[in-house]
Scaffold this active site. Structure first.
Site, short mmCIF file in Angstrom:
data_model
loop_
_atom_site.label_atom_id
_atom_site.label_comp_id
_atom_site.label_asym_id
_atom_site.label_seq_id
_atom_site.Cartn_x
_atom_site.Cartn_y
_atom_site.Cartn_z
N ASN A 232 0.81 -1.38 0.07
CA ASN A 232 0.07 0.03 0.07
C ASN A 232 0.80 1.21 -0.01
OD1 ASN A 232 -1.83 2.16 1.45
ND2 ASN A 232 -3.08 0.56 0.57
N HIS A 492 -14.42 15.48 -7.78
CA HIS A 492 -13.46 14.77 -7.46
C HIS A 492 -12.25 15.55 -6.86
CE1 HIS A 492 -10.05 11.46 -7.57
NE2 HIS A 492 -10.90 11.07 -6.36
N GLU A 494 -8.78 14.46 -5.35
CA GLU A 494 -7.91 13.84 -4.82
C GLU A 494 -6.86 14.80 -4.17
OE1 GLU A 494 -6.93 10.35 -4.28
OE2 GLU A 494 -5.49 11.73 -3.12
N HIS A 562 -12.18 9.01 0.77
CA HIS A 562 -11.64 7.83 0.48
C HIS A 562 -10.32 7.92 1.28
CE1 HIS A 562 -13.62 5.58 -2.86
NE2 HIS A 562 -14.57 6.34 -2.28
N GLU A 581 -14.48 5.38 2.34
CA GLU A 581 -14.01 4.15 1.78
C GLU A 581 -13.35 3.52 3.10
OE1 GLU A 581 -11.08 2.83 -1.61
OE2 GLU A 581 -10.05 4.23 -0.33
N GLU A 587 -11.87 -1.57 -5.81
CA GLU A 587 -10.72 -1.23 -6.37
C GLU A 587 -9.76 -2.48 -6.46
OE1 GLU A 587 -9.13 2.27 -5.29
OE2 GLU A 587 -8.85 1.29 -3.20
#
Ligand code: NOJ
Ligand code: CA
Length: 782
Positions: A232, A492, A494, A562, A581, A587
């Site tokens: 990760n 969105h 991010e 998320h 999330e 995903e």
């Protein structure tokens, strides 16, 4: 127009007599000596909480129908000797040296109505015990003792005992000897009565995206290393027996026990460290790339609790400390949900009940949402978020401030597009058309804004501005087009975990959303946090996530964050937090797969604190049929449909590509995604066993229609469903989407059947779920 949805329907508060508290040596009304033992029962009498003193340390224990749930366990916090504390280097712990000053009890009963949810109303019914402790001395010896007029520092322990579990918290009243203090660590103990089976994730300061492990408590240590998702983008583990909450357990005599927390506000997220046979001391060692700069935890100054005790372990910030506090303040609620029926774990509202009522006056703009999006094809690797491959890096700001008058951000109109940028006008129009045709409310578009060329894992501060579209995304025209078709675009953001950058741009970014008519944002926190050294679940980061939710509320924007912290029921107070999330979502089906039992565990664990944006609905389960990705979805098609019921969320995505939903073989299954509701007046958990199966029936908001979903693990499942929850005497059009007799998540995932019949409350449905499969049923009242 202001419209207040939230209201009390009925609330009573009764002060109980202290009859439940046996206080040997009671000195007067409500005063007690250090020998106090105080017990309260839940409203049904099934749960008993006992508070007592172990010499000068407070402790509690919990039982259910006479069986032990928590054996006597200490409560307390170790505080840092630090110049930033009011008592500086003379700080003392809040661990021992306590006497009981008084105890107060009350009984509370209210029914409230959530803005959105699984049921129309929620009952909040508990008996409470508040223990006021005075700290008159500490065992530390070498520090001057705290003083208060009546002698000592005061700490209140508040316990709320429900029929489905216990919540308790620390309250720190303002007082001369406790003003500013720093938490070295909270040492709340949860002493288990045996070597239970647990469904656990490795405790990690920065990610929750692991596969759940099922093991005995005694096996956590040996399983730990392989359970970590080392790949990760941010990993920070702290102990080989450290696990996350919500932690689901089952005892050998079939008690289900769940430990989590509620209302985590201005406080670090709690993990649990298990004391097992090999533990010599509580952890002092960190591992994983994201905590390379974080000071290791300080050794505890107190005796190690017995084997099978979980001890709270808070997430540090960059200093290694766990919290900077200013009285008056309080900890989040520590929650223990318990039952001998697994279904009760899923229907419990204990965590929502322990959160504060809705803080927003006007909630008329908050609505459940079904959406599709320009998303899955990027996750699978067929197209990209970024626009050009030609730049070694992108500069959006004059970050060194060298040329403030002449600086120009990178000009994308001069860049050579690589041709795989998904968020382009043509494609977004196609998604808008698809949404409009199929009754989907919104279209998420990721990769619409500049900066994706070097967005991840660079610790780049000024990574996005959240307002500048790529040249091939006409923000005005696309929003106008969507609105003309009755659809909204979903924003969105991010952040790449550069919270500094996000907070600087937030007002402008939300204003842009208001300007173009967006009312929902999906945000993201991929990678290590900026300010550098901080962690995803620290006190400061938890404050950041809440700040975003509060600012979004000012702009009437719903938030779906998320990689943000796992939720703790704050959606009761801020119902514009419609999703998170905070676990391994769909995903990962494109990154090697989720185990078939994954979604049979998440409702017991991750979903306890609030809804998950799991993004189900991948009907073309073999990704290699349309991309170079060799991963495949570990459920059947019918199993994907079931997730719209079993993974409760007011925000539901139809995550697959429009062209898959339109295919002749898959369109009949997509009909269920079109039909299914995402807001409910009632929910009945019909069958449940952690990691094996979950079946739930839900009544769609404001209608007489019901939907049922059943999801099972890799072993398959046989369901017998009594429809006795339907209105007696009424007939329903029943459509059943089931696994075909030869369906299998691995060998034959797309084999499903659709059957129709008319049913009444007297009917019983027998359904066979394939390995990794499930079913979905709609019942339309006639
Ligand atoms: C991770 C999120 O979970 C995913 O949904 C998103 O597409 C990427 N980050 C990019 O923001
Ligand atoms: Ca993610």
């Amino acid at each position: 127009m202001k419209r207040v949805y939230y209201f009390f329907i009925f609330a009573t508060v009764i002060m109980l007599s202290l009859a439940g508290c046996q206080q040997s040596g009671t000195t007067g009304s409500g005063e007690a000596t250090a020998q106090s033992v105080c017990s309260i029962f839940s409203p049904s009498g099934d749960l008993q909480l006992t508070f007592s003193m172990d010499a000068t340390r407070p402790q509690y224990e919990l039982s259910y129908k006479g069986k032990p749930v928590i054996l006597p366990s200490h409560l307390g916090l170790e505080l840092a000797r630090d110049k930033h504390a009011s008592k500086g280097l003379n700080e003392t712990d809040l661990m021992d040296g306590f006497e009981v000053e008084k105890t107060d009890t009350l009984s509370f009963d209210e029914t409230w109505e959530p803005v959105w949810g699984e049921t129309k109303t929620i009952r909040n019914h508990y008996n409470e015990l508040a223990v006021t402790l005075q700290q008159k001395a500490t065992a530390e010896g070498n520090h001057s003792l705290p003083t208060r007029e009546d002698g000592g520092r005061v700490l209140i322990l508040r316990f709320r005992l429900y029929d489905d579990g216990l919540g308790f918290r620390y309250e720190f009243p303002q007082q001369p000897d406790l003003v500013y203090f720093l938490i070295q660590d909270e040492r709340t103990e949860f002493r288990m009565a045996g070597d239970h089976t647990a469904w656990w994730l490795p405790g990690d300061y920065d990610t929750q995206e692991q596969m759940t492990q099922e093991s005995r408590l005694s096996e956590i240590r040996s399983r730990f290393h392989d359970a970590v998702n080392w790949g990760n983008s941010s990993v920070a583990v702290f102990s080989p027996t450290g696990v996350q909450t919500s932690l689901q357990m089952k005892t050998d005599d079939s008690l289900y026990i769940n430990i989590h927390e509620a209302a985590c506000v201005d406080y670090a997220t709690m993990h649990l460290e298990l004391v097992d046979n090999e533990t010599k001391a509580l952890t002092t060692q960190l591992e994983g790339g994201s905590n390379a700069y974080t000071p290791n935890p300080a050794p505890s100054r107190y005796p190690l609790p017995p084997v099978f005790t979980f001890v709270s372990h808070l997430t540090p910030d960059a200093t290694g400390l766990k919290g900077a506090m200013q009285t008056p303040c309080q900890s989040p609620w520590r929650t223990i949900i318990v039952s001998d029926d697994a279904r009760d774990m899923l229907s419990s509202n204990l965590i929502l009940n322990l959160n504060e009522p809705c803080a927003l006056d006007d909630v008329s703009w908050i609505h459940p949402t079904k959406y599709c999006g320009v998303w899955w094809e990027m996750i699978v690797g067929k197209s990209n978020w970024h626009y050009t491959d030609d730049q070694p890096s992108i500069q959006l700001s004059d970050f060194q401030g060298l040329n403030p008058s002449t600086f120009q951000p990178f000009d994308y109109s001069t860049a050579k597009p690589h041709g795989r940028h998904a968020a382009n006008n043509e494609k977004v129009r196609r998604y808008i058309d698809f949404a409009a045709k199929n009754g989907l409310d919104q279209v998420l578009v990721e990769g619409w804004n500049v900066g994706w060329e070097d967005w991840a894992n660079m610790w780049k501060r000024d990574v996005f501005d959240f307002v500048t579209p790529y040249p091939d995304f006409d923000i005005k025209a696309l929003n106008d087009y969507a609105h003309s078709k009755g659809v909204k675009l979903m924003m969105h953001h991010e952040t790449s975990s550069s919270t500094q950058n996000y907070e600087r741009h937030m007002e402008e970014a939300y204003n842009l959303m208001n300007h173009y008519g967006y009312d929902a944002v999906k945000s993201g926190y991929v990678g290590d946090i900026i300010p550098r050294g901080d962690h995803h679940y620290s006190q400061s980061m938890n404050n950041h996530y809440l700040y975003c939710i509060q600012q979004a509320a000012r702009h009437h924007i719903m938030v779906n964050a998320h990689e943000a912290v796992r939720p703790t029921g704050l959606c009761r107070t801020y119902p514009n937090l419609v999703g998170n999330e905070s676990a391994r979502g769909t995903e990962y089906e494109a990154f090697g797969g989720n185990r078939p039992d994954h979604t049979c565990i998440l409702p017991f664990t991750r979903l306890q604190g609030g809804p998950m944006d799991y993004t189900p609905g991948i009907l073309e389960t073999q990704l290699s049929t349309w991309s170079d990705n060799t991963s495949w979805v570990r459920t059947t098609v019918a199993g994907q449909l079931a997730l719209y019921l079993t993974m409760y969320s007011p925000l539901q995505m139809a995550a697959d590509l429009p062209e898959h939903y339109e295919r002749e073989d898959l369109a009949p299954a997509f009909q269920f995604i079109r039909d299914v509701a995402c807001d409910w007046d009632d929910s009945r958990y019909l069958e449940a066993e952690p990691a094996d199966y979950i079946t739930v029936a839900r009544k769609a908001k404001g209608t007489d229609n019901w939907f049922i979903g059943g999801k099972c693990d890799e072993n398959g499942h046989q369901s017998v469903i009594h429809l006795d929850f339907l209105d007696p005497g009424r007939s329903y059009d029943c459509t059943i989407y089931a696994d075909a007799h030869d369906a299998h998540y691995e060998q034959n995932p797309k084999a499903y059947t659709i059957s129709k019949k008319t049913v009444t409350a007297d009917d019983i449905l027998n359904l066979t779920c394939a390995p990794g499969g499930g079913f979905a049923i709609s019942l339309i009242a006639l």
